[in-house]
Enzyme design. Structure first.
Site, PDB file in Angstrom:
ATOM      1  CG  ASP A   1      -8.018  -5.293   4.613  1.00  0.00           C
ATOM      2  OD1 ASP A   1      -7.020  -6.006   4.800  1.00  0.00           O
ATOM      3  OD2 ASP A   1      -7.951  -4.067   4.470  1.00  0.00           O
ATOM      4  CD  GLU A   2     -10.867  -8.989   0.478  1.00  0.00           C
ATOM      5  OE1 GLU A   2     -10.402  -9.412  -0.605  1.00  0.00           O
ATOM      6  OE2 GLU A   2     -10.361  -8.052   1.122  1.00  0.00           O
TER       7      GLU A   2
ATOM      8  CE1 TYR B   1       2.481  -8.497   2.517  1.00  0.00           C
ATOM      9  CE2 TYR B   1       4.053  -6.722   2.158  1.00  0.00           C
ATOM     10  CZ  TYR B   1       2.793  -7.264   1.986  1.00  0.00           C
ATOM     11  OH  TYR B   1       1.847  -6.547   1.301  1.00  0.00           O
TER      12      TYR B   1
ATOM     13  CB  THR C   1      -0.936   0.001   1.220  1.00  0.00           C
ATOM     14  OG1 THR C   1      -1.718  -1.192   1.191  1.00  0.00           O
ATOM     15  CG2 THR C   1      -1.849   1.207   1.240  1.00  0.00           C
TER      16      THR C   1
ATOM     17  CE  LYS D   1       0.561  -6.674   5.369  1.00  0.00           C
ATOM     18  NZ  LYS D   1       0.107  -7.102   4.036  1.00  0.00           N
TER      19      LYS D   1
END
Length: 329
Positions: free
Chosen positions: A210-211, A152, A61, A182
């Site tokens: 997130d979803e 990650y 991001t 992560k």
């Protein structure tokens, strides 16, 4: 249970990352330079408006791989400086294609007082076995031996398909500072087995889709790192609180509500560029355009998102201050 830090941990760098973590955006000016001047305002917005006090800097991001090493260093410095006594944890992503650059960034993160570092798998000349990947990660971690180290895992972008469950097996023997991962992948079988097979090590299991967060919570996620927590942190925290109270029906309602928004923007085309536009819209802080090869989000996208956020009661008309839409035009 998914728990969140309750006290400032800037003086306690050994503490594992947990709770809700915003994957920070790197604000830029219209000519593509980093806009350092708004990062202090950004910190205050996350803490006061979204209730988010943990951040993950220079990741996907944050366009970390589109920044130069010197820019990544300055961005990390600014977040650590502006977050002091306000944020609980500042974790810096230091992954790079060059081992030497990654080591330099890791050492720098330690020098400026970051709370941890994270590394993706190198994605051009790729490691094809677990042992080769661990050897790379080990060399980076050794450059910052006092900092918690996180892997990650984002195979859709790196193309490195080594399963996280396999990677975790015996990893602390090779990397003593390893504290968790992560996990940014939709493979809930792999994530579930990470928790099931390695929970005795008390790793941080940070979910990055997130979803699907509620599904990951059920499987034992101890935290979540994501871009939507920049502007949906408060809403996601309501879901977490319902889950912790074992009000699973309410938690599911919150997850479905968040999914309605994410599903809407995915259909429009959702990525870093669009995240910058949404954050500008919601926060009023200008995030600017992305770096090439990414393209700026369209005005049509921003207008559609504004209407959707209002229809879901994520935004009221009074939340939008004058000028908030300009950066998305």
């Amino acid at each position: 249970m998914f728990s969140r830090p309750t006290s400032n941990s800037m003086a306690s760098p050994k503490k594992k990352l947990q709770g809700l973590v915003a994957a920070t955006i790197t604000p830029m000016t219209e000519n593509g330079e980093i806009n350092f001047s708004v990062i202090g305002q950004y910190v205050d917005y996350l803490v006061k408006e979204q209730g988010v006090k943990n951040i993950f800097v220079n990741g996907t991001t944050g366009e970390g791989l589109s920044l130069s090493v010197s820019e990544r260093r300055r961005v990390a410095e600014e977040w650590v400086t502006k977050g002091k006594d306000k944020l609980d944890q500042v974790v810096i992503h230091v992954g790079a294609l060059s081992l030497k650059e990654s080591q330099e960034l890791a050492q720098h993160a330690a020098e400026i007082g970051a709370d941890g570092i994270a590394v993706i798998a190198p994605f051009f000349l790729k490691p094809w076995t677990k042992d080769v990947l661990i050897n790379f990660l080990k060399e980076v971690a050794a450059a910052a031996p006092a900092l918690p180290f996180y892997y990650y895992h984002i195979p859709a972008l790196t193309g490195v398909k080594i399963r996280a469950e396999e990677l975790l097996d015996g990893i602390q023997d090779k990397i003593p500072t390893f504290q968790g991962l992560k996990f940014s992948d939709t493979d809930l079988l792999d994530f579930g087995q990470c928790v099931d097979q390695h929970r005795q090590q008390q790793f941080a299991f940070l979910f990055g889709v997130d979803e699907q967060l509620l599904s990951a919570l059920v499987m034992g996620a101890t935290g979540a790192v994501g871009s939507t927590y920049n502007y949906l942190g408060k809403k996601t925290s309501q879901m977490l609180e319902a889950f912790e109270r074992k009000d699973f029906s309410l938690a599911l309602n919150y997850q479905f509500c968040i999914q309605r928004f994410i599903n809407f923007v995915v259909k429009l085309g959702f990525g870093v560029s669009q995240t910058k536009a949404i954050m500008t819209l919601v926060s009023g802080i200008p995030m600017g355009p992305p770096r090439l090869p990414l393209q700026k989000a369209s005005r049509e996208f921003t207008d559609s998102v504004e209407a959707k956020l209002k229809s879901l009661d994520f935004l009221s008309f009074t939340d939008l201050k004058d000028g908030k839409l300009e950066a998305g035009s």
